[in-house]
Design a protein around this motif. Structure first.
Motif, PDB file in Angstrom:
ATOM      1  N   TYR A  30       0.978  -1.216   0.121  1.00 44.24           N
ATOM      2  CA  TYR A  30      -0.038   0.006   0.096  1.00 44.24           C
ATOM      3  C   TYR A  30       0.887   0.973  -0.084  1.00 44.24           C
ATOM      4  N   LEU A  51      -3.053   5.809   3.126  1.00 47.34           N
ATOM      5  CA  LEU A  51      -3.951   5.596   1.795  1.00 47.34           C
ATOM      6  C   LEU A  51      -4.268   7.141   1.385  1.00 47.34           C
ATOM      7  N   GLU A 183      -7.540  -1.909   0.731  1.00 48.66           N
ATOM      8  CA  GLU A 183      -7.153  -1.399  -0.665  1.00 48.66           C
ATOM      9  C   GLU A 183      -6.588  -2.534  -1.677  1.00 48.66           C
TER      10      GLU A 183
END
Ligand code: ACO
Length: 375
Positions: A30, A51, A183
């Protein structure tokens, strides 16, 4: 004849800085950080910050961000009324409806600037658990439990769901689960969300789309199906025959296979260990034994075709052992994924192009229209 890329398999449609996936070796990052480090060392709140803002927060940035999440958990009474009206629907349908209803009360709803999209993403991330827990209470004829600002994201969700203080170990388990689901690139639901964003619709519409797409058993619905299968199998010695019946009839074993991973899904490792430990702790090692039997004896033959366990395989057994009803499993996935959908929309808005592929027409041509009375 155009080349048809069915299912858009292996098609790159844009760039991303959200996550990196190498499906051949089972690697997931990520924003550049290994999923293994994040699962073992981080928290969901920190991962959401990473994120949305692209960097790990300092301690004071994280404290402020966490406070923002905690302050945004309450949902309007009118939305609770809407959830009450749809109390008989599947929790994912209720979540979809709830997110849609929240748009009526969000002052930024039509503002697609990055600042407003982040503000809305934070609110939807914070309010998502309240929607799911309130609907679950209402459908049992119980009053929704108000959010508790003393608890972290995962702990508060468990508290609102069961109306009792969760223990630390359970909170950490759900925190890791949320991190692992946060994600995942251009998966079907994120793609759906990006298509919505590409029309310059808004984040609420995009997240509503994401929830709808995630619901299917070939995407987020697999965890629920895996646990149903384990319950049907009942004992490890029944697993072989049970699966043989499915596979010989062209069926699929849920929780195995992935469009991108042709090695083990790196997220599965963290849930495998935790499913085992939780089963032992609860005096119910049987579910893990059934799942391991499937993995090591039944589906091992499929490994050379690139079919390994995915993130959903062990998740269901964990939720089940925590006393979470099976029709809530996908909603938990969705709650973890709201930041990921938000980030995908941020990227889409940032350098937008309408996502509009083509379909090769294979139907009749120039047919003569006959009036209805002559047909
Ligand atoms: N069990 C048995 N066979 C399988 C499985 C499975 N779980 N998954 C794929 N296969 C087989 C297919 O039948 C197909 O065989 P064939 O070539 O003989 O027709 C071959 O593997 C390739 O399958 P495709 O559907 O073409 O591969 P695709 O990349 O499109 O599929 C998918 C990915 C949909 C996830 C698939 O693996 C599947 O249905 N898995 C079960 C559902 C599941 O667990 N979904 C969760 C995915 S993870 C997530 O979304 C979070």
């Amino acid at each position: 004849m155009p080349e048809i890329m069915k299912g858009l398999k292996d098609v790159y449609f844009d760039n991303t800085e959200a996550s990196f996936i190498d499906g051949d070796v089972g690697k997931l990052l990520y924003r550049g950080y290994s999923i293994h480090d994040l699962a073992e060392k981080s928290t969901f709140e920190e991962v959401v910050y990473l994120l949305l803002y692209g960097e790990l927060p300092s301690q004071s940035e994280l404290t402020d961000f966490d406070a923002k999440l905690r302050a945004n958990r309450r949902i309007p009474d009118q939305v609770i009324e809407v959830l009450n009206l749809v109390q008989n629907s599947h929790p994912m349908d209720a979540l979809r409806t709830g997110i849609s209803a929240l748009s009526a009360f969000d002052e930024d709803v039509t503002d697609n600037s990055p600042e407003a999209t982040i503000r809305k993403g934070i609110r939807l991330t914070a309010m998502g658990p309240t929607l799911v827990a309130a609907h679950h209470r209402l459908r049992q004829g119980l009053e929704p439990v108000a959010p508790n600002p003393d608890l972290n994201h995962a702990g508060n969700f468990l508290y609102m769901l069961f109306d009792e203080m969760p223990d630390e170990e359970t909170v950490k388990l759900l925190d890791v689960d949320f991190i692992l689901h946060a994600e995942h690139g251009a998966n079907a639901s994120a793609f759906g969300a990006r298509v919505a964003a590409s029309t310059l619709s808004d984040l609420h519409s995009a997240v509503t789309t994401g929830v709808g797409v995630l619901k299917g058993p070939w995407h987020g619905g697999a965890a629920e199906e895996v646990m149903r299968m384990a319950l049907d199998i009942g004992q490890p010695e029944n697993a072989e025959e049970y699966c043989r019946n499915i596979l010989d009839n062209g069926g699929r074993i849920m929780g195995f296979g992935h469009r991108v991973y042709k090695a083990e899904d790196p997220r599965a490792r963290h849930l495998r260990e935790r499913s085992k430990a939780l089963g032992e702790k609860m005096g119910q090692p049987k579910w893990f034994e059934i799942l391991t039997y499937l993995e090591e004896n039944v589906m091992s033959k499929y490994r050379d075709r690139g079919i390994f366990v995915n993130v959903d395989f062990f998740a269901g057994s964990i939720y089940y052992l925590l006393g979470i009803p099976d029709d809530l499993f996908i909603s938990i996935f969705a709650l973890g994924r709201i930041p990921g959908w938000t980030l995908q929309c941020l990227e889409q808005f940032d350098d937008n192009i309408l996502i509009r592929p083509l379909l090769e027409y294979t139907g009749g041509m120039d047919l003569e229209y006959t009036p209805i009375e002559s047909r």
